[in-house]
Design an enzyme around this catalytic site. Structure first.
Site, PDB file in Angstrom:
ATOM      1  N   ASP A 258       0.639  -0.828   0.184  1.00  0.00           N
ATOM      2  CA  ASP A 258       0.167   0.103   0.001  1.00  0.00           C
ATOM      3  C   ASP A 258       0.882   1.135   0.131  1.00  0.00           C
ATOM      4  O   ASP A 258       1.918   1.206   0.633  1.00  0.00           O
ATOM      5  CB  ASP A 258      -0.248  -0.286   1.011  1.00  0.00           C
ATOM      6  CG  ASP A 258      -2.026   0.914   1.252  1.00  0.00           C
ATOM      7  OD1 ASP A 258      -2.115   1.759   0.014  1.00  0.00           O
ATOM      8  OD2 ASP A 258      -2.027   2.220   2.193  1.00  0.00           O
ATOM      9  N   SER A 259       0.367   2.335  -0.153  1.00  0.00           N
ATOM     10  CA  SER A 259       1.045   3.305  -0.714  1.00  0.00           C
ATOM     11  C   SER A 259       1.649   4.168   1.241  1.00  0.00           C
ATOM     12  O   SER A 259       2.874   4.867   1.215  1.00  0.00           O
ATOM     13  CB  SER A 259       0.438   4.993  -0.744  1.00  0.00           C
ATOM     14  OG  SER A 259      -1.459   5.111   0.220  1.00  0.00           O
TER      15      SER A 259
ATOM     16  N   CYS B  89     -10.746   2.761   0.069  1.00  0.00           N
ATOM     17  CA  CYS B  89      -9.650   2.421  -0.005  1.00  0.00           C
ATOM     18  C   CYS B  89      -9.451   2.399   1.021  1.00  0.00           C
ATOM     19  O   CYS B  89     -10.196   2.292   2.617  1.00  0.00           O
ATOM     20  CB  CYS B  89      -9.182   4.200   0.171  1.00  0.00           C
ATOM     21  SG  CYS B  89      -7.923   5.661   0.902  1.00  0.00           S
ATOM     22  N   THR B  90      -8.306   1.551   1.526  1.00  0.00           N
ATOM     23  CA  THR B  90      -7.710   0.566   2.633  1.00  0.00           C
ATOM     24  C   THR B  90      -7.667   1.347   3.393  1.00  0.00           C
ATOM     25  O   THR B  90      -7.767   1.083   5.155  1.00  0.00           O
ATOM     26  CB  THR B  90      -6.372  -0.235   2.013  1.00  0.00           C
ATOM     27  OG1 THR B  90      -5.692   0.166   1.288  1.00  0.00           O
ATOM     28  CG2 THR B  90      -7.133  -1.027   0.923  1.00  0.00           C
ATOM     29  N   HIS B  91      -6.604   2.211   3.865  1.00  0.00           N
ATOM     30  CA  HIS B  91      -6.915   3.634   4.908  1.00  0.00           C
ATOM     31  C   HIS B  91      -8.423   3.681   5.836  1.00  0.00           C
ATOM     32  O   HIS B  91      -8.405   3.935   6.867  1.00  0.00           O
ATOM     33  CB  HIS B  91      -6.602   5.062   4.739  1.00  0.00           C
ATOM     34  CG  HIS B  91      -4.727   5.118   4.406  1.00  0.00           C
ATOM     35  ND1 HIS B  91      -4.245   4.500   3.188  1.00  0.00           N
ATOM     36  CD2 HIS B  91      -3.858   5.288   5.199  1.00  0.00           C
ATOM     37  CE1 HIS B  91      -3.671   4.854   3.123  1.00  0.00           C
ATOM     38  NE2 HIS B  91      -3.013   5.064   3.943  1.00  0.00           N
TER      39      HIS B  91
ATOM     40  N   CYS C 173      -4.284  -1.510  -1.927  1.00  0.00           N
ATOM     41  CA  CYS C 173      -4.812  -0.178  -2.320  1.00  0.00           C
ATOM     42  C   CYS C 173      -5.347   0.040  -3.630  1.00  0.00           C
ATOM     43  O   CYS C 173      -5.227  -0.226  -4.839  1.00  0.00           O
ATOM     44  CB  CYS C 173      -3.121   0.670  -2.642  1.00  0.00           C
ATOM     45  SG  CYS C 173      -2.988   2.133  -2.779  1.00  0.00           S
ATOM     46  N   ASN C 174      -6.863   0.617  -2.837  1.00  0.00           N
ATOM     47  CA  ASN C 174      -7.584   0.906  -4.428  1.00  0.00           C
ATOM     48  C   ASN C 174      -6.872   1.709  -5.871  1.00  0.00           C
ATOM     49  O   ASN C 174      -6.974   1.485  -6.708  1.00  0.00           O
ATOM     50  CB  ASN C 174      -8.218   1.095  -3.957  1.00  0.00           C
ATOM     51  CG  ASN C 174      -9.340   0.599  -3.504  1.00  0.00           C
ATOM     52  OD1 ASN C 174     -10.279  -0.626  -3.474  1.00  0.00           O
ATOM     53  ND2 ASN C 174      -9.087   0.466  -2.056  1.00  0.00           N
TER      54      ASN C 174
ATOM     55  N   TYR D 159      -1.085   8.175  -2.485  1.00  0.00           N
ATOM     56  CA  TYR D 159      -0.911   8.755  -3.733  1.00  0.00           C
ATOM     57  C   TYR D 159      -2.072   8.733  -4.569  1.00  0.00           C
ATOM     58  O   TYR D 159      -2.340   8.852  -5.870  1.00  0.00           O
ATOM     59  CB  TYR D 159      -0.878   7.471  -4.375  1.00  0.00           C
ATOM     60  CG  TYR D 159       0.146   5.626  -3.930  1.00  0.00           C
ATOM     61  CD1 TYR D 159       1.245   6.511  -3.710  1.00  0.00           C
ATOM     62  CD2 TYR D 159       0.008   4.534  -4.469  1.00  0.00           C
ATOM     63  CE1 TYR D 159       2.699   5.966  -3.834  1.00  0.00           C
ATOM     64  CE2 TYR D 159       0.912   3.635  -4.485  1.00  0.00           C
ATOM     65  CZ  TYR D 159       2.511   4.496  -4.065  1.00  0.00           C
ATOM     66  OH  TYR D 159       3.610   3.442  -3.910  1.00  0.00           O
ATOM     67  N   GLY D 160      -3.194   9.643  -3.909  1.00  0.00           N
ATOM     68  CA  GLY D 160      -4.266   9.005  -4.180  1.00  0.00           C
ATOM     69  C   GLY D 160      -4.699  10.710  -5.069  1.00  0.00           C
ATOM     70  O   GLY D 160      -5.700  10.376  -6.257  1.00  0.00           O
TER      71      GLY D 160
HETATM   72  N1  DGL Z   1      -4.946   3.042   0.659  1.00  0.00           N
HETATM   73  C1  DGL Z   1      -5.053   3.985  -0.616  1.00  0.00           C
HETATM   74  C2  DGL Z   1      -5.737   3.561  -1.471  1.00  0.00           C
HETATM   75  O1  DGL Z   1      -6.829   2.625  -1.235  1.00  0.00           O
HETATM   76  C3  DGL Z   1      -4.259   5.096  -0.168  1.00  0.00           C
HETATM   77  C4  DGL Z   1      -4.066   5.515  -1.722  1.00  0.00           C
HETATM   78  C5  DGL Z   1      -3.654   6.957  -1.209  1.00  0.00           C
HETATM   79  O2  DGL Z   1      -2.137   6.878  -0.512  1.00  0.00           O
HETATM   80  O3  DGL Z   1      -3.732   8.193  -1.410  1.00  0.00           O
HETATM   81  O4  DGL Z   1      -6.804   4.163  -2.429  1.00  0.00           O
END
Ligand code: DGL
Length: 297
Positions: free
Chosen positions: A23-24, A199-201, A86-87, A55-56
């Site tokens: 993930d990011s 989003c996984t966060h 991470c989506n 990353y978003g």
């Molecule tokens: N956990 C990432 C996701 O599922 C977060 C993306 C990010 O870093 O903005 O999209």
């Protein structure tokens, strides 16, 4: 021999190899928690690209490049399977990663819009995700193929402060928490009855949202994909004959933690940028039953 250096016959060594998660940042740990519960005797290696999070709102090429770097790192660790937890990274990096590593099973994430559409009574659902995920074709294919034919309205919402808020420990006094409370009410007022955490966060603030829902008795449900992903991984391991041998959890005593009825192997955690604050947050999010090993180059 395949790209994992395996013979076509799967050996115990292949089965004992770790599952890689990427993930990011720390968001993919919400997926790890489901995996560790369903598949407790697997080894897991986690790659958090904390140097480049979030990353978003990066462009698609950037996300693809960072994703390939992460997958290559996990591949070099000898992972038998990689989960792009991470989506946003899945939206722009999954297809290319699968092309580059054809023998490596790679699982990606897409917001759980389909179950939300199927469960919705009001015909109005919302997806909370990053700009990258909301614009990506993985999600928009579900809108076209599942939501549109049922006439379900899909509201898309992105708050660039949410991921940094989770990464910094989710203080409930922060403006981001206040905005989230407000947005939840806006969704309800609009008739949204299913809110997808895309989003996984975000599952890390699910309890915060549920408390709000209970307190105000709001007619809305929260949906995320953690459980479904863990089930998919389990199926794929079986299909590829890659499930860890049962006795893998019987390592040396200091290598494991005993929970009520399960033994969990330590999670190997690698961050591209590490700080003590990050370590403390990871430990808080994972809870006491997880034992951690930090890995740095
Ligand atoms: N956990 C990432 C996701 O599922 C977060 C993306 C990010 O870093 O903005 O999209």
């Amino acid at each position: 021999m395949d790209r994992l250096g395996r013979n076509t016959i799967v050996t115990d060594k292949d089965r004992s190899a770790p599952i890689g998660l990427f993930d990011s940042g720390i968001g993919g740990l919400s997926v790890y928690l489901h995996l560790a519960q369903q598949l407790p005797n697997e080894h897991y290696v986690y790659y958090a690209d904390t140097l480049n999070v979030p990353y978003g709102d990066r462009d698609s090429h950037d996300i693809e490049t960072l994703t390939l770097k992460a997958v290559e790192w996990l591949y070099q660790q000898g992972c038998k399977m990689v989960i792009i937890a991470c989506n946003s990274a899945s939206a722009y990096g999954l297809e290319t990663a699968r092309r580059c590593y054809p023998q490596l099973p790679i699982v990606g994430l897409v917001p759980a819009l389909k179950p939300a559409v199927l469960a919705s009574k009001s015909g109005h659902v919302a997806v909370l995700a990053t700009k990258a995920t909301l614009n990506g074709s993985l999600l928009n294919d579900v809108v076209v193929n599942v939501a549109n034919p049922k006439g379900t309205v899909v509201a898309k919402y992105f708050d660039p402060k949410l991921v940094p808020w989770v990464e910094s420990g989710m203080s409930e006094d922060d403006d981001t928490a206040q905005n989230l409370r407000h947005q939840l009410q806006v969704f309800v007022d609009e008739g949204v009855d299913q809110l997808v955490l895309g989003c996984t966060h975000y599952p890390f603030f699910k309890t915060f949202l549920l408390n709000e829902i209970i307190q105000k008795q709001l007619p809305i449900q929260i949906v995320d994909s953690g459980q479904a992903i863990a089930e998919r991984v389990k199926q794929l391991l079986i299909l590829n004959q890659l499930s860890a041998p049962l006795n893998d959890a019987e390592g040396p005593h200091d290598e494991k933690r005993q929970t009520s009825d399960k033994i969990r192997l330590p999670l190997t955690f690698h961050a591209t940028k590490y700080s003590d604050k990050l370590g403390a947050l990871v430990e808080r999010l994972l809870g006491e039953e997880t034992s951690l090993q930090y890995y740095s180059e």
